[in-house]
Scaffold this motif. Structure first.
Motif, PDB file in Angstrom:
ATOM      1  N   MET A  15     -47.955 -80.717  82.505  1.00 13.75           N
ATOM      2  CA  MET A  15     -48.489 -79.421  82.883  1.00 13.75           C
ATOM      3  C   MET A  15     -47.951 -78.378  81.897  1.00 13.75           C
ATOM      4  SD  MET A  15     -50.009 -79.670  86.268  1.00 13.75           S
ATOM      5  CE  MET A  15     -49.629 -78.320  87.275  1.00 13.75           C
ATOM      6  N   SER A  16     -48.743 -77.363  81.663  1.00 13.86           N
ATOM      7  CA  SER A  16     -48.370 -76.262  80.789  1.00 13.86           C
ATOM      8  C   SER A  16     -48.357 -74.971  81.592  1.00 13.86           C
ATOM      9  CB  SER A  16     -49.377 -76.127  79.647  1.00 13.86           C
ATOM     10  OG  SER A  16     -49.415 -77.300  78.876  1.00 13.86           O
TER      11      SER A  16
ATOM     12  N   ASP B 134     -54.192 -78.168  81.608  1.00 14.42           N
ATOM     13  CA  ASP B 134     -54.546 -77.861  80.229  1.00 14.42           C
ATOM     14  C   ASP B 134     -55.194 -76.477  80.212  1.00 14.42           C
ATOM     15  OD1 ASP B 134     -57.239 -78.215  81.113  1.00 14.42           O
ATOM     16  OD2 ASP B 134     -57.229 -80.300  80.461  1.00 14.42           O
ATOM     17  N   HIS B 135     -55.650 -76.055  79.030  1.00 16.16           N
ATOM     18  CA  HIS B 135     -56.220 -74.710  78.907  1.00 16.16           C
ATOM     19  C   HIS B 135     -57.474 -74.535  79.767  1.00 16.16           C
ATOM     20  CE1 HIS B 135     -56.625 -70.800  77.061  1.00 16.16           C
ATOM     21  NE2 HIS B 135     -57.903 -71.055  76.819  1.00 16.16           N
ATOM     22  N   GLY B 136     -58.325 -75.533  79.804  1.00 14.87           N
ATOM     23  CA  GLY B 136     -59.532 -75.459  80.622  1.00 14.87           C
ATOM     24  C   GLY B 136     -59.197 -75.298  82.098  1.00 14.87           C
ATOM     25  N   HIS B 137     -58.193 -76.028  82.543  1.00 12.19           N
ATOM     26  CA  HIS B 137     -57.747 -75.919  83.935  1.00 12.19           C
ATOM     27  C   HIS B 137     -57.164 -74.532  84.188  1.00 12.19           C
ATOM     28  CE1 HIS B 137     -54.866 -77.259  87.321  1.00 12.19           C
ATOM     29  NE2 HIS B 137     -56.072 -77.155  87.833  1.00 12.19           N
TER      30      HIS B 137
ATOM     31  N   ILE C 127     -58.038 -71.773  82.727  1.00 12.68           N
ATOM     32  CA  ILE C 127     -59.179 -70.856  82.824  1.00 12.68           C
ATOM     33  C   ILE C 127     -59.784 -70.925  84.218  1.00 12.68           C
ATOM     34  CG2 ILE C 127     -61.552 -70.443  82.017  1.00 12.68           C
ATOM     35  CD1 ILE C 127     -60.554 -71.247  79.200  1.00 12.68           C
ATOM     36  N   GLU C 128     -59.943 -72.142  84.731  1.00 10.16           N
ATOM     37  CA  GLU C 128     -60.476 -72.326  86.085  1.00 10.16           C
ATOM     38  C   GLU C 128     -59.619 -71.579  87.108  1.00 10.16           C
ATOM     39  OE1 GLU C 128     -60.655 -75.995  89.249  1.00 10.16           O
ATOM     40  OE2 GLU C 128     -61.038 -76.467  87.146  1.00 10.16           O
ATOM     41  N   LEU C 129     -58.291 -71.682  86.983  1.00 12.23           N
ATOM     42  CA  LEU C 129     -57.389 -71.004  87.910  1.00 12.23           C
ATOM     43  C   LEU C 129     -57.463 -69.487  87.738  1.00 12.23           C
ATOM     44  CD1 LEU C 129     -54.257 -73.328  87.640  1.00 12.23           C
ATOM     45  CD2 LEU C 129     -56.083 -73.385  89.368  1.00 12.23           C
ATOM     46  N   ALA C 130     -57.517 -69.025  86.487  1.00 11.79           N
ATOM     47  CA  ALA C 130     -57.570 -67.579  86.228  1.00 11.79           C
ATOM     48  C   ALA C 130     -58.845 -66.962  86.795  1.00 11.79           C
ATOM     49  CB  ALA C 130     -57.463 -67.306  84.731  1.00 11.79           C
ATOM     50  N   LYS C 131     -59.939 -67.696  86.794  1.00  7.23           N
ATOM     51  CA  LYS C 131     -61.191 -67.184  87.355  1.00  7.23           C
ATOM     52  C   LYS C 131     -61.075 -66.933  88.857  1.00  7.23           C
ATOM     53  CE  LYS C 131     -64.543 -69.151  84.127  1.00  7.23           C
ATOM     54  NZ  LYS C 131     -65.653 -70.114  84.010  1.00  7.23           N
ATOM     55  N   LEU C 132     -60.131 -67.579  89.510  1.00  7.21           N
ATOM     56  CA  LEU C 132     -59.930 -67.400  90.949  1.00  7.21           C
ATOM     57  C   LEU C 132     -59.135 -66.140  91.278  1.00  7.21           C
ATOM     58  CD1 LEU C 132     -58.862 -71.074  91.830  1.00  7.21           C
ATOM     59  CD2 LEU C 132     -61.125 -70.032  92.166  1.00  7.21           C
ATOM     60  N   CYS C 133     -58.444 -65.582  90.287  1.00  3.99           N
ATOM     61  CA  CYS C 133     -57.535 -64.458  90.520  1.00  3.99           C
ATOM     62  C   CYS C 133     -58.297 -63.175  90.828  1.00  3.99           C
ATOM     63  CB  CYS C 133     -56.643 -64.250  89.298  1.00  3.99           C
ATOM     64  SG  CYS C 133     -55.360 -63.012  89.569  1.00  3.99           S
TER      65      CYS C 133
ATOM     66  N   ALA D  69     -59.234 -59.439  90.836  1.00  3.70           N
ATOM     67  CA  ALA D  69     -58.996 -58.248  90.009  1.00  3.70           C
ATOM     68  C   ALA D  69     -60.204 -57.340  90.171  1.00  3.70           C
ATOM     69  CB  ALA D  69     -58.768 -58.638  88.560  1.00  3.70           C
ATOM     70  N   THR D  70     -60.408 -56.877  91.385  1.00  2.24           N
ATOM     71  CA  THR D  70     -61.596 -56.099  91.729  1.00  2.24           C
ATOM     72  C   THR D  70     -61.745 -54.866  90.859  1.00  2.24           C
ATOM     73  OG1 THR D  70     -61.347 -56.869  93.988  1.00  2.24           O
ATOM     74  CG2 THR D  70     -62.800 -54.998  93.648  1.00  2.24           C
ATOM     75  N   GLY D  71     -60.605 -54.241  90.500  1.00  6.00           N
ATOM     76  CA  GLY D  71     -60.662 -53.019  89.706  1.00  6.00           C
ATOM     77  C   GLY D  71     -60.584 -53.261  88.217  1.00  6.00           C
ATOM     78  N   GLY D  72     -60.836 -54.489  87.749  1.00  2.00           N
ATOM     79  CA  GLY D  72     -60.746 -54.773  86.318  1.00  2.00           C
ATOM     80  C   GLY D  72     -60.961 -56.242  86.019  1.00  2.00           C
ATOM     81  N   GLY D  73     -60.001 -56.870  85.337  1.00  2.00           N
ATOM     82  CA  GLY D  73     -60.117 -58.275  84.971  1.00  2.00           C
ATOM     83  C   GLY D  73     -58.756 -58.871  84.691  1.00  2.00           C
ATOM     84  N   VAL D  74     -58.745 -60.114  84.268  1.00  2.00           N
ATOM     85  CA  VAL D  74     -57.484 -60.791  83.960  1.00  2.00           C
ATOM     86  C   VAL D  74     -57.492 -61.293  82.523  1.00  2.00           C
ATOM     87  CG1 VAL D  74     -57.129 -61.487  86.365  1.00  2.00           C
ATOM     88  CG2 VAL D  74     -58.195 -63.085  84.784  1.00  2.00           C
ATOM     89  N   GLU D  75     -56.308 -61.454  81.984  1.00  2.00           N
ATOM     90  CA  GLU D  75     -56.110 -62.049  80.662  1.00  2.00           C
ATOM     91  C   GLU D  75     -55.258 -63.296  80.866  1.00  2.00           C
ATOM     92  OE1 GLU D  75     -53.655 -61.069  76.536  1.00  2.00           O
ATOM     93  OE2 GLU D  75     -54.146 -59.433  77.893  1.00  2.00           O
ATOM     94  N   LEU D  76     -55.619 -64.374  80.218  1.00  2.00           N
ATOM     95  CA  LEU D  76     -54.888 -65.635  80.324  1.00  2.00           C
ATOM     96  C   LEU D  76     -54.172 -65.899  79.012  1.00  2.00           C
ATOM     97  CD1 LEU D  76     -54.350 -68.264  81.949  1.00  2.00           C
ATOM     98  CD2 LEU D  76     -56.366 -69.208  80.772  1.00  2.00           C
ATOM     99  N   ARG D  77     -52.868 -66.152  79.096  1.00  2.00           N
ATOM    100  CA  ARG D  77     -52.114 -66.457  77.879  1.00  2.00           C
ATOM    101  C   ARG D  77     -51.129 -67.574  78.155  1.00  2.00           C
ATOM    102  NH1 ARG D  77     -50.000 -60.993  75.325  1.00  2.00           N
ATOM    103  NH2 ARG D  77     -49.147 -62.477  73.862  1.00  2.00           N
ATOM    104  N   PRO D  78     -51.064 -68.559  77.256  1.00  2.00           N
ATOM    105  CA  PRO D  78     -50.051 -69.604  77.420  1.00  2.00           C
ATOM    106  C   PRO D  78     -48.666 -69.020  77.185  1.00  2.00           C
ATOM    107  CG  PRO D  78     -51.304 -69.947  75.389  1.00  2.00           C
ATOM    108  CD  PRO D  78     -51.905 -68.769  76.078  1.00  2.00           C
ATOM    109  N   LEU D  79     -47.691 -69.526  77.917  1.00  2.00           N
ATOM    110  CA  LEU D  79     -46.308 -69.110  77.656  1.00  2.00           C
ATOM    111  C   LEU D  79     -45.835 -69.847  76.411  1.00  2.00           C
ATOM    112  CD1 LEU D  79     -44.622 -68.996  81.170  1.00  2.00           C
ATOM    113  CD2 LEU D  79     -45.857 -67.223  79.940  1.00  2.00           C
TER     114      LEU D  79
END
Length: 117
Positions: free
Chosen positions: A1-2, A86-89, A91-97, A99-109
């Protein structure tokens, strides 16, 4: 896992006049998100809401100023750290977050044991 950071950028004015019922809906949306991450095979390892951007202090070299450095309608209001397959997974998780007043950014640690940034 990453590990990935899901950074939540929203317009803080969205929350400024939010009713108690609106706040309850926001809290419920985040509770639902955390449950769905697990249902989708991920794991939340950290996260937090941030104090208002008006409390920010910006430091550049020897210069210290109050407030955010960048003027923007949307600001970083909170984050989650998630373990994803992985990165695709991720993205799938980030889409669930929520953020009604905007959006999210996904970045690997950054993995310090890996090659340079």
């Amino acid at each position: 896992m990453s590990e990935y950071a899901i950074l939540i950028y929203e317009d803080p004015t969205y929350y400024a006049a939010l009713s108690p019922e609106g706040w309850a809906a926001v809290v419920e949306a985040h509770n639902t998100f955390t449950a769905r991450v697990v249902e989708h095979g991920g794991r939340i390892t950290g996260g937090s809401a941030l104090a208002p951007v008006t409390t920010a202090t910006t430091i550049r070299a020897d210069s210290v100023t109050g407030g955010p450095f960048v003027e923007s309608r949307e600001v970083l209001l909170g984050y989650y750290i998630v373990d994803a397959l992985d990165h695709g997974h991720a993205i799938e998780l980030a889409k669930l977050c929520p953020a009604t007043g905007g959006g999210v950014e996904l970045r690997p640690l950054h993995d310090p044991s890996a090659a340079q940034l």
